[in-house]
Scaffold this active site. Structure first.
Site, short mmCIF file in Angstrom:
data_model
loop_
_atom_site.label_atom_id
_atom_site.label_comp_id
_atom_site.label_asym_id
_atom_site.label_seq_id
_atom_site.Cartn_x
_atom_site.Cartn_y
_atom_site.Cartn_z
N TYR A 108 46.51 37.61 11.60
CA TYR A 108 46.08 36.86 12.79
C TYR A 108 44.64 36.42 12.56
O TYR A 108 43.80 37.19 12.10
CB TYR A 108 46.17 37.77 14.01
CG TYR A 108 45.63 37.16 15.30
CD1 TYR A 108 46.49 36.51 16.17
CD2 TYR A 108 44.28 37.24 15.63
CE1 TYR A 108 46.02 35.96 17.36
CE2 TYR A 108 43.80 36.68 16.80
CZ TYR A 108 44.67 36.04 17.66
OH TYR A 108 44.19 35.48 18.83
N GLU A 196 43.78 29.35 17.34
CA GLU A 196 44.49 30.60 17.10
C GLU A 196 45.58 30.36 16.06
O GLU A 196 46.44 29.50 16.24
CB GLU A 196 45.11 31.10 18.41
CG GLU A 196 45.69 32.50 18.31
CD GLU A 196 46.27 32.96 19.64
OE1 GLU A 196 46.94 32.16 20.32
OE2 GLU A 196 46.04 34.13 20.01
#
Lengths: 385, 291
Positions: A108, A196
């Site tokens: 991530y 993101e």
């Protein structure tokens, strides 16, 4: 402002961040054509402004034309719901056809502004491909947050720290370095409010790739990013919210029965809390903003009245520059134009010409209760419950 | 960081020839604020309201008037430059009312103001007011304020007026009221204002008004605990009825988990010794119980 995944990936590519090969389809025929271009094996992804698409069935690895057709028929032009959209749904007009990747590990990576350290922060986690909020609450030690100095930007030693935290081999430094610097440049150049990448993957060729991408932009900076403004997809947004935003009114549709019209965001939230504490639910958030004239006030009232769930409209105007007599005329204009049964009105107006405003409203046929303060609003609402 | 307003407070209004700047400059003058000059590039030499001289630059205006404070109404695209011009002209307190400044600009400006020891209040704020000094540097309606010994600090404009109205109607006056602004990056935080109130001999108690999103309230609570604060504080957090995810960015919640919610903010402030206001209509009543 939100954009679609395919638009985000195009931007990433422009800024040197590797993404899988893909094409975007707006109808079944193009989708099939694109699918065959990928030798009939590809990932199909519905393009909507909402997370949680995978869990809701909107992302599928497909290896034959029949399944591709089925996917296209199921989604194109139809409404789609995920856990993030709640009871609402968004229309699917586009489907991304993307080459399938072989995933070795999922990570991530995100950039966002953290008000507590007044900086852009790089957030990284070796636990990608899953709900990051869950990781944050269960394994906070798996999340690394790095504030970036606004003058320096990210530096080599930052990248080494992140590389280490992501358990990536040192030989991958230059790849990750290019990605992080690219993301940061994109964040600054285009005034993002969030980038993101979840997941950022390592594939079987030892390449780091952004497999998914979510980018949102600072709406206050769109004036200097015309190219970004053009990426906006109005089909994904609430119609009333679009119309009110054009007038400088901040409106968010909710699910309750008490509509409200307030000046100021803080007072608007306080007013919603008052509604809730009286055992009712707010139908909307509405901050009418500064410089409201009769027309703007009237349009704010019309927006609230356009919501079929609204049984009561609560007006709470306090201490602003807005003249209460002008507001009163605006409200009446909207009520006259509205088709349905007029709602019960609860009015609290305090400020310039408030007595005149109340007099104008009293001389109408509408069912109006006047309140002097928040406690009185509560009492009236409680008696309506 | 000083929020002190006294006889030496001399204010320049940047953007005084604009509609909003002009309107509020007059209201400030009416209230008693010592506005010594206006600045609008290209309008130097004009007079505002026949009494206030307009200059082309902050450098010129501060040099001529000895001003130490500026109040900014410049439109968002030009406001960052106005703040910087103010800072580099030697102004020590800058109050920026402008709403809609890009966050990336504020990150840079915050750092510069901080490094140079300039107190920046806002942006996107109502400003500050000291009723005893008859000094209002902002856009709040002056008539609801009353001199007294309670400090008010808030992220919101109109909600500050609501709180002050309740206080004044209950006979409780205010020492200083500061709206810190609703943007993600603001120059002056809750902690800065609390720190001032706690040391201020003119302030006996505090009204603290926060809202959902971010972690500024929790940071304030941590600060209060760390200094073992004993001044009474009534704290209101609004937005308990707001749905999740509508206002806050998805990833903003990543670092903080549930901390953006009203209940966790109330919990933190309660732990830090604040009295929680349970209904927005009971701000004054709650404060009365503890002072």
């Amino acid at each position: 402002m939100k954009i679609h995944e395919y638009q985000s990936k195009k931007l990433l590519n422009e800024f040197g961040v590797p993404v899988p090969k893909s094409t975007i389809a707006t109808d079944k025929e193009t989708l099939l054509e694109n699918f065959r271009d990928f030798q009939s094996k590809a990932v199909l992804k519905v393009q909507v402004h909402a997370g949680g698409r995978g869990k809701a069935g909107g992302v599928k690895l497909v290896d034959n034309s029949q399944d591709a057709v089925e996917f296209a028929d199921k989604f194109f032009g139809n409404l789609f719901q995920t856990f993030q959209t709640g009871d609402e749904s968004v229309v699917v007009n586009k489907i991304l056809v993307e080459e399938a990747s072989i995933i070795v590990s999922e990570m991530y990576l995100a950039l966002l502004v953290d008000g507590s350290n007044q900086s852009i922060n790089i957030i990284a986690s070796p636990e990608g491909g899953t709900d990051i909020e869950e990781v944050a609450s269960k394994n906070p030690e798996k999340i690394f947050s790095l504030p970036v100095n606004t003058i320096l930007g990210p530096t080599d030693f930052h990248v080494r720290e992140i590389l280490d935290f992501l358990n990536l081999d040192k030989t991958l430094f230059s790849q990750l370095n290019k990605i992080i610097r690219g993301l940061y440049k994109l964040y600054i150049d285009k005034d993002c409010s969030l980038i993101e990448i979840n997941p950022l993957i390592l594939n079987d060729n030892n390449e780091i790739i952004a497999l998914d991408a979510k980018i949102t932009f600072d709406e206050d900076a769109l004036f200097r990013n015309k190219d970004i403004s053009e990426l906006r997809d109005l089909s994904q947004e609430n119609e009333v919210e679009i119309k009110t935003a054009e007038l400088g009114i901040k409106y968010v549709q909710l699910k309750g029965s008490v509509g409200c019209i307030v000046n100021g965001a803080g007072l608007a939230m306080a007013t919603m809390d008052v509604i809730q504490s009286a055992g009712l639910s707010p139908a909307n958030f509405l901050d009418i903003g500064g410089g409201a004239d009769e027309d703007k006030v009237s349009k704010a009232m019309s927006a609230v009245l356009s919501d079929g769930n609204v049984k009561i409209v609560l007006v709470n105007l306090f201490g602003g520059i807005l003249r209460c007599d002008v507001a009163a005329r605006g409200f009446i204009l909207a009520l006259k134009d509205s088709d349905g049964t007029p709602p019960k009105l609860i009015i609290r107006m305090q400020g310039t010409n408030s007595e005149e405003g109340k007099r104008i409203l009293s001389n109408t046929k509408y069912n109006i209760s006047f309140a002097e303060n928040l406690d009185q609003i509560s009492q009236i609402l409680s008696s309506e419950e | 960081m000083s929020l002190k307003i006294d006889d030496n407070t001399k204010v320049i209004v940047q953007g005084i020839t604009g509609k909003e700047g002009g309107f509020h400059a007059l209201r400030c003058i009416e209230y008693g604020t010592n506005i010594v000059a206006g600045v609008t590039p290209g309008r130097g030499g004009q007079m505002f309201n026949d009494t206030i001289k307009v200059y082309d630059s902050m450098k010129e205006a501060t040099h001529e008037t000895g001003a130490n404070t500026s109040l900014i109404f410049v439109p968002a695209p030009f406001a960052p430059d106005a703040i910087l011009e103010s800072i580099y002209s030697g102004i020590k307190t800058v109050i920026c009312i402008t709403e809609g400044i890009p966050v990336n600009e504020m990150i840079k400006i915050y750092k510069i103001a901080n490094d140079l020891g300039v107190t920046l209040i806002g942006p996107n704020c109502p400003g500050l007011i000291n009723p005893a000094q008859k000094c209002k540097i902002g856009i709040m309606p002056g008539d609801i304020f009353m001199p007294g010994r309670i400090g008010v600090v808030s992220r919101s404009g109109t909600l500050t007026y609501e709180a002050v109205d309740q206080l004044t109607k209950s006979g409780i006056g205010q020492s200083l009221c500061v709206g810190i602004g609703g943007d993600p990056i603001v120059g002056t935080t809750f902690i800065n204002v609390l720190d001032y109130f706690i040391q201020d001999e003119e302030t006996d108690g505090i009204v603290f008004i926060g809202e959902i999103g971010g972690t500024k309230e929790q940071e304030a609570a941590e600060y209060l605990k760390s200094i073992n604060n004993t001044k009474p504080i009534a704290a209101l957090i609004v937005g308990a009825s707001a749905p999740e995810g509508k206002r806050m960015g998805h990833a903003g919640a990543v670092i903080s988990g549930d901390s953006g919610k009203a209940e966790s903010k109330m919990f933190a402030l309660k732990e830090a010794g604040c009295e929680i206001v349970i209904h927005p209509g009971q701000i004054a009543e709650t404060l009365k119980k503890i002072i």
